[in-house]
Design a protein around this motif. Structure first.
Motif, PDB file in Angstrom:
ATOM      1  N   UNK A  47      52.110  46.596  39.092  1.00 20.34           N
ATOM      2  CA  UNK A  47      52.879  47.025  37.722  1.00 20.34           C
ATOM      3  C   UNK A  47      51.969  47.483  36.493  1.00 20.34           C
ATOM      4  N   UNK A  48      52.459  48.395  35.897  1.00 21.30           N
ATOM      5  CA  UNK A  48      51.618  48.649  34.558  1.00 21.30           C
ATOM      6  C   UNK A  48      52.307  47.967  33.443  1.00 21.30           C
ATOM      7  N   UNK A  49      51.462  47.717  32.556  1.00 22.37           N
ATOM      8  CA  UNK A  49      52.070  47.106  31.205  1.00 22.37           C
ATOM      9  C   UNK A  49      52.904  48.002  30.576  1.00 22.37           C
ATOM     10  N   UNK A 105      50.799  41.691  28.000  1.00 22.98           N
ATOM     11  CA  UNK A 105      50.480  42.263  26.573  1.00 22.98           C
ATOM     12  C   UNK A 105      49.459  41.210  25.793  1.00 22.98           C
ATOM     13  N   UNK A 106      49.453  39.991  26.055  1.00 23.81           N
ATOM     14  CA  UNK A 106      48.608  38.907  25.531  1.00 23.81           C
ATOM     15  C   UNK A 106      47.496  38.535  26.400  1.00 23.81           C
ATOM     16  N   UNK A 107      47.753  38.398  27.791  1.00 22.47           N
ATOM     17  CA  UNK A 107      46.869  37.799  28.656  1.00 22.47           C
ATOM     18  C   UNK A 107      45.861  38.916  29.008  1.00 22.47           C
ATOM     19  N   UNK A 108      44.467  38.586  29.118  1.00 19.60           N
ATOM     20  CA  UNK A 108      43.426  39.577  29.604  1.00 19.60           C
ATOM     21  C   UNK A 108      43.335  39.355  31.140  1.00 19.60           C
ATOM     22  N   UNK A 109      44.269  38.528  31.757  1.00 21.13           N
ATOM     23  CA  UNK A 109      44.119  38.384  33.134  1.00 21.13           C
ATOM     24  C   UNK A 109      44.912  39.691  33.792  1.00 21.13           C
ATOM     25  N   UNK A 110      44.380  40.119  35.061  1.00 19.20           N
ATOM     26  CA  UNK A 110      44.804  41.273  35.548  1.00 19.20           C
ATOM     27  C   UNK A 110      45.746  40.927  37.080  1.00 19.20           C
ATOM     28  N   UNK A 111      45.309  39.699  37.420  1.00 12.43           N
ATOM     29  CA  UNK A 111      46.052  39.015  38.332  1.00 12.43           C
ATOM     30  C   UNK A 111      47.396  37.931  37.771  1.00 12.43           C
ATOM     31  N   UNK A 170      56.545  32.141  39.245  1.00 12.30           N
ATOM     32  CA  UNK A 170      57.139  30.865  39.633  1.00 12.30           C
ATOM     33  C   UNK A 170      57.053  30.717  41.170  1.00 12.30           C
ATOM     34  N   UNK A 171      56.829  31.781  41.719  1.00 11.11           N
ATOM     35  CA  UNK A 171      57.005  31.576  43.079  1.00 11.11           C
ATOM     36  C   UNK A 171      55.559  31.617  43.621  1.00 11.11           C
ATOM     37  N   UNK A 172      55.230  30.643  44.698  1.00 13.92           N
ATOM     38  CA  UNK A 172      53.800  30.746  45.007  1.00 13.92           C
ATOM     39  C   UNK A 172      53.526  31.946  46.079  1.00 13.92           C
ATOM     40  N   UNK A 173      54.393  32.553  46.455  1.00 13.78           N
ATOM     41  CA  UNK A 173      54.234  33.598  47.381  1.00 13.78           C
ATOM     42  C   UNK A 173      54.671  34.929  46.725  1.00 13.78           C
ATOM     43  N   UNK A 174      54.598  34.853  45.344  1.00 16.35           N
ATOM     44  CA  UNK A 174      54.577  36.383  44.627  1.00 16.35           C
ATOM     45  C   UNK A 174      53.806  36.315  43.598  1.00 16.35           C
ATOM     46  N   UNK A 175      52.758  37.472  43.505  1.00 13.57           N
ATOM     47  CA  UNK A 175      51.838  37.582  42.380  1.00 13.57           C
ATOM     48  C   UNK A 175      51.947  39.054  41.881  1.00 13.57           C
ATOM     49  N   UNK A 176      51.407  39.312  40.682  1.00  9.32           N
ATOM     50  CA  UNK A 176      51.739  40.440  40.012  1.00  9.32           C
ATOM     51  C   UNK A 176      50.051  41.007  39.495  1.00  9.32           C
ATOM     52  N   UNK A 177      49.931  42.309  40.161  1.00  7.29           N
ATOM     53  CA  UNK A 177      48.532  42.716  39.293  1.00  7.29           C
ATOM     54  C   UNK A 177      49.169  43.808  38.270  1.00  7.29           C
ATOM     55  N   UNK A 178      48.259  43.979  37.434  1.00 12.82           N
ATOM     56  CA  UNK A 178      48.361  44.763  36.341  1.00 12.82           C
ATOM     57  C   UNK A 178      47.616  46.065  36.387  1.00 12.82           C
ATOM     58  N   UNK A 179      47.904  47.083  36.627  1.00 12.10           N
ATOM     59  CA  UNK A 179      47.092  48.407  36.611  1.00 12.10           C
ATOM     60  C   UNK A 179      47.589  49.413  35.816  1.00 12.10           C
TER      61      UNK A 179
END
Ligand code: PRT
Ligand code: MG
Length: 212
Positions: free
Chosen positions: A6-8, A31-37, A41-50
């Motif tokens: 996703x893009x922010x 918008x607040x975190x500097x993390x990109x990954x 709440x689901x351990x089988x889904x993660x979001x990357x910000x690009x």
């Protein structure tokens, strides 16, 4: 594990309710975190910000299994390696040709003179003007296209318009619509086969939420 690109900004914001409908909550605010990954709440889904224009590339190469990107970005990318699954009806706008107020666009087109067009959508603009038989010189920009006609960089721009406020604030007028834009759910072709049992339910919930 499935990875969603996703893009922010507007895409993240407008996707959040669709994710919630699928029972997925992002555990950090991009918008607040500097993390990109970002975990969910689901351990089988993660979001990357690009970057918005990089979403199709991550999905094409399988670095993300699925992603959400505007039709503007997808047309410009070309769509290689991607399935475009559903129109999410979010982040809607129109891709337009715009000129300075008072610039006679119809006459410029009719006269056959070469038009200078500034845009970040080079291949989309090229195809549009070629189909109309209009000769153009394309100037690649990465942002603030609205400035170009004001300082003599170009005769016209190809850019996205939603409220029209940016054009109005800069004494520009839209003279032609190229296409209507909304965001699409895209899926990596191999991931759809290999992770079908994880991805298919997501596609279904997203499409129900988008049509609700
Ligand atoms: O901002 P950044 O350079 O990081 O990347 P980006 O501009 O590609 O990302 P982002 O988040 O701004 O846009 C992501 C997607 O949102 C785009 O690819 C479009 O599919 C969609 N979208 C919907 C828009 C707009 N509406 C929109 N209005 N993207 C950009 N705009 C800009 C437009 O370029 C213009 O500068 O907003 C301005 C015009 O808005 P109005 O309301 O003044 O007409
Ligand atoms: Mg932007």
């Amino acid at each position: 594990m499935i990875t969603l690109a996703l893009s922010k900004g507007r895409i993240f914001e407008e996707t959040t309710p669709l994710l919630e409908a699928a029972g997925i909550t992002c555990l950090e605010n991009p918008e607040k975190s500097r993390k990109l990954i970002l975990p969910t709440n689901r351990d089988n889904v993660r979001i990357i910000i690009v970057r918005a224009s990089d979403v199709p590339t991550y999905v094409q190469y399988g670095a993300a299994d699925i992603g959400i990107a505007g039709r503007d970005v997808l047309v410009e990318h070309g769509g290689t390696g991607l399935y475009q699954m559903i129109d999410l009806n979010i982040a809607k706008c129109r891709m337009m040709v715009a000129v300075r107020e008072g610039f006679d666009y119809d006459n410029a087109v009719r006269s056959g003179a070469r038009l200078r067009i500034a845009t970040k959508y080079i291949s989309t603009a090229k195809a549009h003007f070629a189909a109309k038989g209009v000769h153009v010189d394309l100037i690649k920009l990465y942002g603030s296209m609205e400035l170009a006609p004001l300082v003599g960089l170009s005769d016209a721009i190809v850019d996205l318009v939603s409220s029209g406020n940016t054009l109005r604030a800069n004494n520009l007028v839209a003279v032609e619509e190229i296409m209507s834009i909304s965001s699409r759910l895209i899926v990596n072709q191999a991931a759809l086969k290999l992770k079908r049992e994880l991805i298919q339910p997501l596609i279904e919930t997203f499409s129900e939420a988008a049509n609700a």
